[in-house]
Write a protein that holds these residues in place. Structure first.
Motif, PDB file in Angstrom:
ATOM      1  N   THR A  10       0.804  -1.226   0.000  1.00  0.00           N
ATOM      2  CA  THR A  10       0.000   0.000   0.000  1.00  0.00           C
ATOM      3  C   THR A  10       0.835   1.273   0.000  1.00  0.00           C
ATOM      4  O   THR A  10       0.324   2.351  -0.324  1.00  0.00           O
ATOM      5  N   HIS A  11       2.108   1.186   0.380  1.00  0.00           N
ATOM      6  CA  HIS A  11       2.932   2.391   0.427  1.00  0.00           C
ATOM      7  C   HIS A  11       4.405   2.011   0.428  1.00  0.00           C
ATOM      8  O   HIS A  11       4.798   1.013   1.035  1.00  0.00           O
ATOM      9  N   ILE A  12       5.208   2.814  -0.246  1.00  0.00           N
ATOM     10  CA  ILE A  12       6.658   2.634  -0.247  1.00  0.00           C
ATOM     11  C   ILE A  12       7.278   3.999  -0.005  1.00  0.00           C
ATOM     12  O   ILE A  12       6.887   4.987  -0.628  1.00  0.00           O
TER      13      ILE A  12
ATOM     14  N   ARG B  99      15.460   5.569   6.275  1.00  0.00           N
ATOM     15  CA  ARG B  99      15.505   4.200   5.763  1.00  0.00           C
ATOM     16  C   ARG B  99      14.280   3.913   4.913  1.00  0.00           C
ATOM     17  O   ARG B  99      13.194   4.402   5.183  1.00  0.00           O
ATOM     18  N   ALA B 100      14.498   3.101   3.884  1.00  0.00           N
ATOM     19  CA  ALA B 100      13.381   2.723   3.014  1.00  0.00           C
ATOM     20  C   ALA B 100      12.459   1.765   3.767  1.00  0.00           C
ATOM     21  O   ALA B 100      12.911   0.868   4.485  1.00  0.00           O
ATOM     22  N   THR B 101      11.156   1.968   3.589  1.00  0.00           N
ATOM     23  CA  THR B 101      10.168   1.104   4.222  1.00  0.00           C
ATOM     24  C   THR B 101       9.077   0.758   3.227  1.00  0.00           C
ATOM     25  O   THR B 101       8.885   1.449   2.226  1.00  0.00           O
ATOM     26  N   VAL B 102       8.365  -0.308   3.522  1.00  0.00           N
ATOM     27  CA  VAL B 102       7.208  -0.696   2.725  1.00  0.00           C
ATOM     28  C   VAL B 102       6.060  -0.978   3.684  1.00  0.00           C
ATOM     29  O   VAL B 102       6.237  -1.630   4.717  1.00  0.00           O
TER      30      VAL B 102
ATOM     31  N   LEU C 140       3.559  -1.203  -6.326  1.00  0.00           N
ATOM     32  CA  LEU C 140       2.482  -0.700  -5.478  1.00  0.00           C
ATOM     33  C   LEU C 140       1.141  -1.318  -5.863  1.00  0.00           C
ATOM     34  O   LEU C 140       0.904  -1.653  -7.026  1.00  0.00           O
ATOM     35  N   TYR C 141       0.282  -1.462  -4.858  1.00  0.00           N
ATOM     36  CA  TYR C 141      -1.101  -1.904  -5.061  1.00  0.00           C
ATOM     37  C   TYR C 141      -1.177  -3.257  -5.770  1.00  0.00           C
ATOM     38  O   TYR C 141      -2.006  -3.473  -6.651  1.00  0.00           O
ATOM     39  N   LYS C 142      -0.295  -4.144  -5.380  1.00  0.00           N
ATOM     40  CA  LYS C 142      -0.309  -5.506  -5.902  1.00  0.00           C
ATOM     41  C   LYS C 142       0.013  -6.469  -4.771  1.00  0.00           C
ATOM     42  O   LYS C 142       0.636  -6.106  -3.772  1.00  0.00           O
ATOM     43  N   TYR C 143      -0.434  -7.718  -4.925  1.00  0.00           N
ATOM     44  CA  TYR C 143      -0.020  -8.781  -4.022  1.00  0.00           C
ATOM     45  C   TYR C 143       1.336  -9.301  -4.486  1.00  0.00           C
ATOM     46  O   TYR C 143       1.497  -9.668  -5.655  1.00  0.00           O
TER      47      TYR C 143
ATOM     48  N   HIS D  99       0.664 -10.910  -8.057  1.00  0.00           N
ATOM     49  CA  HIS D  99      -0.729 -11.012  -8.490  1.00  0.00           C
ATOM     50  C   HIS D  99      -1.294  -9.611  -8.658  1.00  0.00           C
ATOM     51  O   HIS D  99      -1.264  -8.799  -7.743  1.00  0.00           O
ATOM     52  N   THR D 100      -1.772  -9.307  -9.834  1.00  0.00           N
ATOM     53  CA  THR D 100      -2.263  -7.956 -10.126  1.00  0.00           C
ATOM     54  C   THR D 100      -3.765  -7.825  -9.968  1.00  0.00           C
ATOM     55  O   THR D 100      -4.306  -6.752 -10.122  1.00  0.00           O
ATOM     56  N   GLY D 101      -4.462  -8.919  -9.694  1.00  0.00           N
ATOM     57  CA  GLY D 101      -5.908  -8.864  -9.555  1.00  0.00           C
ATOM     58  C   GLY D 101      -6.601  -9.299 -10.833  1.00  0.00           C
ATOM     59  O   GLY D 101      -5.992  -9.688 -11.819  1.00  0.00           O
TER      60      GLY D 101
END
Length: 248
Positions: A146-148, A153-156, A181-184, A213-215
């Motif tokens: 949902t966010h990067i 420091r880099a986070t997800v 982003l916005y993918k499984y 998985h993109t949906g």
């Protein structure tokens, strides 16, 4: 019935002459703060006696404060911070930090009804109260990103099936830039779990797995079906076809 709480400090060279007022205020202040939070209001505590030649303080308390003390002392003794309200744990940790800094053998807290002692707990420098038993290891997580971002420091930030909004550190900025982003996706890395309930406490992303998985993609599915049909659907208008189905 008189309610008494005993606070005792012991260790090498500990005596009334060696324990400063600031140390006593730190211990007693943190203890009362924990009781206030537990009781849901200001507690009533009076110093009524000091045992000769020692740093053992006898406190007189009202019934509400005694009940709060029972809860706090029982939580420390049983290593179960779920019995405490949010915030009380931090004040108990302050007592531990002072015990650790001064290298006292222990700070003992006990609650009494009359002459009988009900509950006793000791805070020692070698063991932090409510320290969480953890387990760490390499694993893969299926996560919806949902966010990067993050500084420095880099986070997800991602969602798991049983937890929303978990934030993990990413090993490098270049790796963070590869995460869609916005993918499984399959996040690979090192995880730390609370072994009491195996909830995820920490995760550091070291790489991406092969799964992405993109949906659902209805249009793409129709295109693939068209290709498999050998052209038999070429004359069919998909929009008109589905509208016709809905009208039936």
């Amino acid at each position: 019935m008189s309610n008494k709480i005993t606070v005792s400090i012991d260790g090498p060279g500990v005596s009334p002459a060696t324990v400063s007022l600031s140390d006593l205020f730190e211990v007693l202040g943190a203890f009362q703060a924990a009781l206030n939070i537990t009781a849901g209001g200001i507690t009533s505590i009076s110093l009524v006696d000091i045992v000769d030649g020692s740093d053992t303080l006898i406190l007189d308390v009202d019934h509400k404060t005694k009940l709060a003390a029972d809860t706090v002392i029982d939580a420390i003794e049983s290593e179960d911070d779920s019995k405490l309200k949010p915030g009380a744990r931090a004040h108990i940790r302050k007592i531990w930090k002072r015990t650790q800094t001064r290298q006292w053998d222990f700070v003992s807290l006990s609650a009494q009804n009359g002459a009988s002692t009900n509950k006793v707990a000791k805070i020692t420098p070698s063991h932090e109260p409510f320290s969480v038993p953890v387990s760490s290891g390499s694993t893969s997580l299926m996560a919806y990103v949902t966010h990067i971002g993050g500084e420095p420091r880099a986070t997800v930030k991602f969602n798991l099936s049983d937890r929303k909004g978990f934030t993990a550190e990413v090993k490098s900025t270049s790796l963070a830039e590869e995460i869609p982003l916005y993918k499984y996706v399959q996040l690979q890395g090192k995880a730390t779990w609370d072994t009491r309930n195996w909830s995820l406490l920490n995760f550091v992303v070291h790489g991406l797995g092969p799964y992405e998985h993109t949906g659902a993609d209805p249009r793409g599915a129709l295109d693939r079906l068209s290709g498999l049909s050998g052209g038999s659907w070429d004359a069919v208008d998909p929009t008109a076809y589905f509208n016709d189905l809905r009208s039936d």
